[in-house]
Design an enzyme around this catalytic site. Structure first.
Site, PDB file in Angstrom:
ATOM      1  N   ASP A 138       0.818  -1.215   0.000  1.00 15.79           N
ATOM      2  CA  ASP A 138       0.000   0.000   0.000  1.00 15.79           C
ATOM      3  C   ASP A 138       0.853   1.267   0.000  1.00 15.79           C
ATOM      4  OD1 ASP A 138      -2.293   1.461   0.042  1.00 15.79           O
ATOM      5  OD2 ASP A 138      -2.781   1.076   2.144  1.00 15.79           O
ATOM      6  N   ASN A 158     -10.422  -3.498  -6.917  1.00 16.63           N
ATOM      7  CA  ASN A 158      -9.549  -2.559  -7.648  1.00 16.63           C
ATOM      8  C   ASN A 158      -9.974  -2.329  -9.103  1.00 16.63           C
ATOM      9  OD1 ASN A 158      -6.481  -3.508  -5.904  1.00 16.63           O
ATOM     10  ND2 ASN A 158      -7.882  -1.826  -5.511  1.00 16.63           N
TER      11      ASN A 158
END
Ligand code: FPP
Length: 238
Positions: free
Chosen positions: A26, A74
Site C-alpha cells: 500500500d 480494484n
C-alpha cells in the site's frame, strides 16, 4: 552450497521466521503524489519493491509469501490505472520467464479469481506456475483479482460441486489459493486494516504496520518486521 549458505544466513539473522507471510503493498499513489508524479509511477516503483522483497524472502528461507497486488475491488479504479497494473504483472511474468536466474529459486503462483483477467495474462501466469513448479525456493503468491471473501466462497462452491453436503474447517483450508495459515501480515503506508486480504488465513496472524510507503519499502523494513515477529508471544488462543 547455495542451500547451505541460505540456511546459515537464516540462522544467523532470525531465530524464527513466518512460514507464510502476507504483504499488503500500500501507498503507491501517495508516494507518487508526494513527488508530483502520476499514480502509475508509484505502481511502477512498487513493482521494484515487490521484486526486491520477494528475492529477500527467498534468501532468508521464508517458505511462502503472498503479495496483495490487485483486489476484486480494484477494478473500480480508472481504466488507465487498471491497464498499467495489468501491464506490470505481465512484464514481471515475461521477465521471470526470460531471466530465470534473476528470479532465483522463487516459485510463482497465482491467487485469485481467474474470471475477468485477460486471457494472455492468464496464459503467462499458468506458464510461470508450471515453469517454476519444480523449484525449491520461496512460494510467491501473486494475489490478483483477489478477495478474501471471494476465496472462501470459491472454496465452498468447489466442495458443493464435488458433492459435499457438510464441510469441515479442513475442507475449506485445503481449497484456498494459498496455505491455510498466515503467520505475519505486513501493511505499510500507515493504514491499519485487513482490506479483505487472507481472511481465513489471518485467523491467528500477527500484524506489523509501518508508515513507510510501499515504493520505499526495502530489505531493512522487512527485517524490522521479522525482528518484531521473532519477539511476539503467539498463544493461538491457548
Ligand atoms: C495500493 O496502493 C496498491 C495497489 C492497488 C497496487 C499494488 C501493486 C503493485 C505494487 C505492483 C506490483 C507489481 C507486480 C509485478 C506484482 P495505492 O496505490 O492505492 O496507494 P494509495 O493508498 O497511496 O493511493
Amino acid at each position: 552450497m547455495a542451500l547451505f549458505n541460505k540456511k546459515t544466513e537464516k540462522k544467523a539473522e532470525f531465530s524464527t521466521l513466518p512460514n507464510h507471510l502476507g504483504i499488503i503493498m500500500d501507498g503507491n499513489g501517495r508516494w507518487a503524489k508526494k513527488r508530483g508524479l502520476p499514480r502509475t509511477a508509484g505502481h511502477k516503483q512498487g513493482a521494484e519493491s515487490f521484486k526486491k522483497i520477494a528475492q529477500e524472502c527467498d534468501r532468508l528461507g521464508i517458505k511462502e509469501v503472498t503479495f496483495y497486488a490487485f483486489s476484486t475491488e480494484n477494478w473500480k479504479r480508472p481504466q488507465e490505472e487498471v491497464n498499467q497494473l495489468m501491464k506490470l504483472f505481465y512484464d514481471f511474468l515475461i521477465e521471470a520467464k526470460e531471466n530465470l536466474t534473476a528470479s532465483g529459486q522463487v516459485r510463482v503462483r497465482f491467487a485469485g479469481e481467474r474470471e475477468g483477467i485477460h486471457s494472455e495474462l492468464l496464459k503467462l501466469m499458468d506458464e510461470a506456475e508450471a515453469e517454476t513448479a519444480e523449484r525449491t525456493g520461496t512460494i510467491v503468491n501473486l494475489a490478483i483479482n483477489y478477495g478474501g471473501r471471494q476465496e472462501i466462497v470459491a472454496a465452498v462452491n468447489k466442495l458443493i460441486k464435488e458433492g459435499k453436503t457438510e464441510i469441515t474447517e479442513d475442507d475449506i483450508s485445503n481449497n484456498l489459493y494459498t496455505s491455510a495459515d498466515c503467520d505475519l501480515i505486513i501493511r505499510p503506508s500507515g493504514e491499519e486494516r485487513l482490506s479483505n486480504f487472507l481472511l481465513w488465513q489471518a485467523a491467528y496472524s500477527e500484524f506489523w504496520y509501518s508508515d513507510v510507503l510501499w515504493p520505499d519499502f526495502d530489505e531493512k523494513d522487512l527485517h524490522s518486521a521479522l525482528a518484531e515477529f521473532e519477539k511476539r508471544n503467539r498463544r493461538f488462543g491457548g
